[in-house]
Write a protein that holds these residues in place. Sequence first.
Motif, PDB file in Angstrom:
ATOM      1  N   GLY A  90       0.795  -1.214   0.000  1.00 52.83           N
ATOM      2  CA  GLY A  90       0.000   0.000   0.000  1.00 52.83           C
ATOM      3  C   GLY A  90       0.833   1.272   0.000  1.00 52.83           C
ATOM      4  N   SER A  91       0.163   2.364   0.321  1.00 53.55           N
ATOM      5  CA  SER A  91       0.832   3.662   0.340  1.00 53.55           C
ATOM      6  C   SER A  91       0.468   4.406   1.612  1.00 53.55           C
ATOM      7  CB  SER A  91       0.429   4.493  -0.887  1.00 53.55           C
ATOM      8  OG  SER A  91      -0.980   4.714  -0.891  1.00 53.55           O
ATOM      9  N   ALA A  92       1.347   5.305   2.015  1.00 52.91           N
ATOM     10  CA  ALA A  92       1.124   6.022   3.268  1.00 52.91           C
ATOM     11  C   ALA A  92       1.740   7.409   3.220  1.00 52.91           C
ATOM     12  CB  ALA A  92       1.710   5.241   4.437  1.00 52.91           C
ATOM     13  N   TYR A  93       1.055   8.337   3.885  1.00 51.19           N
ATOM     14  CA  TYR A  93       1.643   9.636   4.182  1.00 51.19           C
ATOM     15  C   TYR A  93       2.138   9.551   5.615  1.00 51.19           C
ATOM     16  CZ  TYR A  93       2.234  14.599   5.069  1.00 51.19           C
ATOM     17  OH  TYR A  93       2.765  15.822   5.397  1.00 51.19           O
ATOM     18  N   VAL A  94       3.421   9.762   5.826  1.00 57.28           N
ATOM     19  CA  VAL A  94       4.042   9.528   7.122  1.00 57.28           C
ATOM     20  C   VAL A  94       4.426  10.832   7.800  1.00 57.28           C
ATOM     21  CG1 VAL A  94       5.977   8.452   8.328  1.00 57.28           C
ATOM     22  CG2 VAL A  94       4.903   7.278   6.396  1.00 57.28           C
ATOM     23  N   VAL A  95       4.011  10.960   9.041  1.00 57.74           N
ATOM     24  CA  VAL A  95       4.508  12.025   9.906  1.00 57.74           C
ATOM     25  C   VAL A  95       5.368  11.320  10.949  1.00 57.74           C
ATOM     26  CG1 VAL A  95       3.951  13.921  11.463  1.00 57.74           C
ATOM     27  CG2 VAL A  95       2.418  13.381   9.546  1.00 57.74           C
ATOM     28  N   GLY A  96       6.675  11.373  10.759  1.00 59.04           N
ATOM     29  CA  GLY A  96       7.570  10.623  11.630  1.00 59.04           C
ATOM     30  C   GLY A  96       8.991  10.703  11.119  1.00 59.04           C
ATOM     31  N   GLU A  97       9.833   9.838  11.672  1.00 55.25           N
ATOM     32  CA  GLU A  97      11.249   9.881  11.326  1.00 55.25           C
ATOM     33  C   GLU A  97      11.726   8.549  10.756  1.00 55.25           C
ATOM     34  OE1 GLU A  97      13.873  11.969  13.882  1.00 55.25           O
ATOM     35  OE2 GLU A  97      12.328  13.349  14.598  1.00 55.25           O
ATOM     36  N   ALA A  98      13.040   8.377  10.690  1.00 52.78           N
ATOM     37  CA  ALA A  98      13.635   7.259   9.945  1.00 52.78           C
ATOM     38  C   ALA A  98      13.179   5.894  10.437  1.00 52.78           C
ATOM     39  CB  ALA A  98      15.156   7.353  10.003  1.00 52.78           C
ATOM     40  N   GLY A  99      12.968   5.745  11.736  1.00 53.16           N
ATOM     41  CA  GLY A  99      12.535   4.451  12.252  1.00 53.16           C
ATOM     42  C   GLY A  99      11.240   3.987  11.618  1.00 53.16           C
ATOM     43  N   LEU A 100      10.335   4.933  11.378  1.00 48.27           N
ATOM     44  CA  LEU A 100       9.037   4.601  10.798  1.00 48.27           C
ATOM     45  C   LEU A 100       9.108   4.484   9.284  1.00 48.27           C
ATOM     46  CD1 LEU A 100       6.049   4.091  11.157  1.00 48.27           C
ATOM     47  CD2 LEU A 100       5.674   6.565  11.291  1.00 48.27           C
ATOM     48  N   THR A 101       9.734   5.441   8.628  1.00 48.45           N
ATOM     49  CA  THR A 101       9.797   5.368   7.160  1.00 48.45           C
ATOM     50  C   THR A 101      10.588   4.155   6.694  1.00 48.45           C
ATOM     51  OG1 THR A 101      11.696   6.882   7.167  1.00 48.45           O
ATOM     52  CG2 THR A 101       9.513   7.848   6.851  1.00 48.45           C
ATOM     53  N   THR A 102      11.662   3.808   7.413  1.00 52.32           N
ATOM     54  CA  THR A 102      12.447   2.629   7.052  1.00 52.32           C
ATOM     55  C   THR A 102      11.630   1.357   7.190  1.00 52.32           C
ATOM     56  OG1 THR A 102      14.524   3.694   7.726  1.00 52.32           O
ATOM     57  CG2 THR A 102      14.524   1.284   7.585  1.00 52.32           C
ATOM     58  N   ALA A 103      10.877   1.239   8.288  1.00 62.39           N
ATOM     59  CA  ALA A 103      10.053   0.046   8.507  1.00 62.39           C
ATOM     60  C   ALA A 103       9.007  -0.097   7.408  1.00 62.39           C
ATOM     61  CB  ALA A 103       9.385   0.120   9.878  1.00 62.39           C
ATOM     62  N   LEU A 104       8.430   1.017   6.969  1.00 67.05           N
ATOM     63  CA  LEU A 104       7.413   0.964   5.917  1.00 67.05           C
ATOM     64  C   LEU A 104       8.040   0.678   4.547  1.00 67.05           C
ATOM     65  CD1 LEU A 104       5.102   3.883   7.070  1.00 67.05           C
ATOM     66  CD2 LEU A 104       4.584   1.442   7.126  1.00 67.05           C
ATOM     67  N   HIS A 105       9.193   1.245   4.289  1.00 63.40           N
ATOM     68  CA  HIS A 105       9.895   0.931   3.039  1.00 63.40           C
ATOM     69  C   HIS A 105      10.254  -0.552   2.975  1.00 63.40           C
ATOM     70  CE1 HIS A 105      11.110   5.321   2.128  1.00 63.40           C
ATOM     71  NE2 HIS A 105      10.323   4.906   1.170  1.00 63.40           N
ATOM     72  N   ASP A 106      10.630  -1.117   4.111  1.00 60.53           N
ATOM     73  CA  ASP A 106      11.042  -2.518   4.157  1.00 60.53           C
ATOM     74  C   ASP A 106       9.908  -3.479   3.797  1.00 60.53           C
ATOM     75  OD1 ASP A 106      13.615  -1.851   4.815  1.00 60.53           O
ATOM     76  OD2 ASP A 106      13.426  -2.298   6.957  1.00 60.53           O
ATOM     77  N   ILE A 107       8.656  -3.058   3.982  1.00 62.35           N
ATOM     78  CA  ILE A 107       7.531  -3.932   3.610  1.00 62.35           C
ATOM     79  C   ILE A 107       6.981  -3.577   2.227  1.00 62.35           C
ATOM     80  CG2 ILE A 107       6.869  -4.387   5.992  1.00 62.35           C
ATOM     81  CD1 ILE A 107       4.464  -2.412   5.466  1.00 62.35           C
ATOM     82  N   GLY A 108       7.673  -2.665   1.536  1.00 58.33           N
ATOM     83  CA  GLY A 108       7.268  -2.332   0.175  1.00 58.33           C
ATOM     84  C   GLY A 108       6.245  -1.228   0.058  1.00 58.33           C
ATOM     85  N   TYR A 109       6.061  -0.439   1.118  1.00 56.09           N
ATOM     86  CA  TYR A 109       5.097   0.659   1.048  1.00 56.09           C
ATOM     87  C   TYR A 109       5.683   1.858   0.313  1.00 56.09           C
ATOM     88  CZ  TYR A 109       0.777  -0.468   3.466  1.00 56.09           C
ATOM     89  OH  TYR A 109      -0.465  -0.962   3.779  1.00 56.09           O
ATOM     90  N   THR A 110       4.801   2.589  -0.358  1.00 57.28           N
ATOM     91  CA  THR A 110       5.174   3.810  -1.045  1.00 57.28           C
ATOM     92  C   THR A 110       4.799   5.003  -0.178  1.00 57.28           C
ATOM     93  OG1 THR A 110       4.774   2.794  -3.211  1.00 57.28           O
ATOM     94  CG2 THR A 110       4.792   5.212  -3.109  1.00 57.28           C
ATOM     95  N   MET A 111       5.757   5.935  -0.013  1.00 59.45           N
ATOM     96  CA  MET A 111       5.479   7.155   0.740  1.00 59.45           C
ATOM     97  C   MET A 111       4.962   8.220  -0.230  1.00 59.45           C
ATOM     98  SD  MET A 111       6.602   6.080   3.701  1.00 59.45           S
ATOM     99  CE  MET A 111       6.341   4.379   3.202  1.00 59.45           C
ATOM    100  N   THR A 112       3.781   8.750   0.046  1.00 53.51           N
ATOM    101  CA  THR A 112       3.185   9.726  -0.856  1.00 53.51           C
ATOM    102  C   THR A 112       2.231  10.645  -0.114  1.00 53.51           C
ATOM    103  OG1 THR A 112       1.857   9.994  -2.884  1.00 53.51           O
ATOM    104  CG2 THR A 112       1.302   8.145  -1.447  1.00 53.51           C
ATOM    105  N   ASP A 113       2.044  11.829  -0.641  1.00 52.00           N
ATOM    106  CA  ASP A 113       1.029  12.733  -0.087  1.00 52.00           C
ATOM    107  C   ASP A 113      -0.127  12.909  -1.061  1.00 52.00           C
ATOM    108  OD1 ASP A 113       2.196  14.268  -2.054  1.00 52.00           O
ATOM    109  OD2 ASP A 113       2.647  15.986  -0.762  1.00 52.00           O
ATOM    110  N   THR A 114      -0.203  11.992  -2.023  1.00 57.90           N
ATOM    111  CA  THR A 114      -1.293  12.021  -3.006  1.00 57.90           C
ATOM    112  C   THR A 114      -2.170  10.777  -2.850  1.00 57.90           C
ATOM    113  OG1 THR A 114       0.114  13.218  -4.587  1.00 57.90           O
ATOM    114  CG2 THR A 114      -1.870  12.162  -5.454  1.00 57.90           C
TER     115      THR A 114
END
Length: 268
Positions: A90-114
């Motif tokens: 899936g995709s997510a808009y993240v308000v957070g830091e590297a610990g969270l964005t890295t964990a989401l990238h590791d499961i194949g999530y896309t970071m987006t604000d759209t």
Amino acid sequence: MSEMKPVESWLTDMDGVLVHEQQAIPGAAEFIQTLIDSGRRFLVLTNNSIFTPRDLRARLRAGGIDIPEDAIWTSAMAAAQFLDGQRRGGSAYVVGEAGLTTALHDIGYTMTDTDPDYVVLGETRTYSFEAITRAIRLIEAGARFIATNPDPSGPSQEGTLPATGAVAALITRATGVEPYFVGKPNPLMMRSALNRIDAHSESTVMIGDRMDTDVISGLEAGMRTILVLSGSTRPEQVDRFPYVPSRVVDSIADVIPLVAEYGQQAEQ
């Protein structure tokens, strides 16, 4: 009481149990070494989603505690595992830091604000009004709201800091949408931790310094619990809760002899 199984695995909170403001609490390094020497499976848990396990290991080592990277489990990792099971890729808009964005990238999530599937809120030392406003508008547009943990505040050397729960409350007030909190006291985080080390709740102990997160989540997950008085909970507060830990001790140093005791003898 019915006979309880010998303890084979240990879960422990980090802040207030092993460290306090990045300084090792006396006995913490010895406790971890005791678990390693005894061959007990263990996992260090934290609701803090700022850092990756690699970052946390480095910070702990600087304080004199050497914990393997794969023995650290954060609310960010638990949130990522939850989302992977709910909506893979899936995709997510993240308000957070590297610990969270890295964990989401590791499961194949896309970071987006759209048009993201989720707004995921985590811990950060630099909450941005612009980012919070964007999160509010995305939730109003239909994004599902996830938060790593409900802690309203956290400690620092300068004093209290607002934490994920406080910012989540702000977003909820603006949108009318409550987040799903993944971290403690949600038993989901405890179950994910148990699964990570292939442990059973009946033969595992949870150690923490907070009655309202560590003890209650361990209790609800079916584990024995030990409250240490080296962190957030003061002795006079324990009896105010409608539940009790299995044991109350002054600090992690008092838990060291319990590793052998719990491992060799079944309690009555």
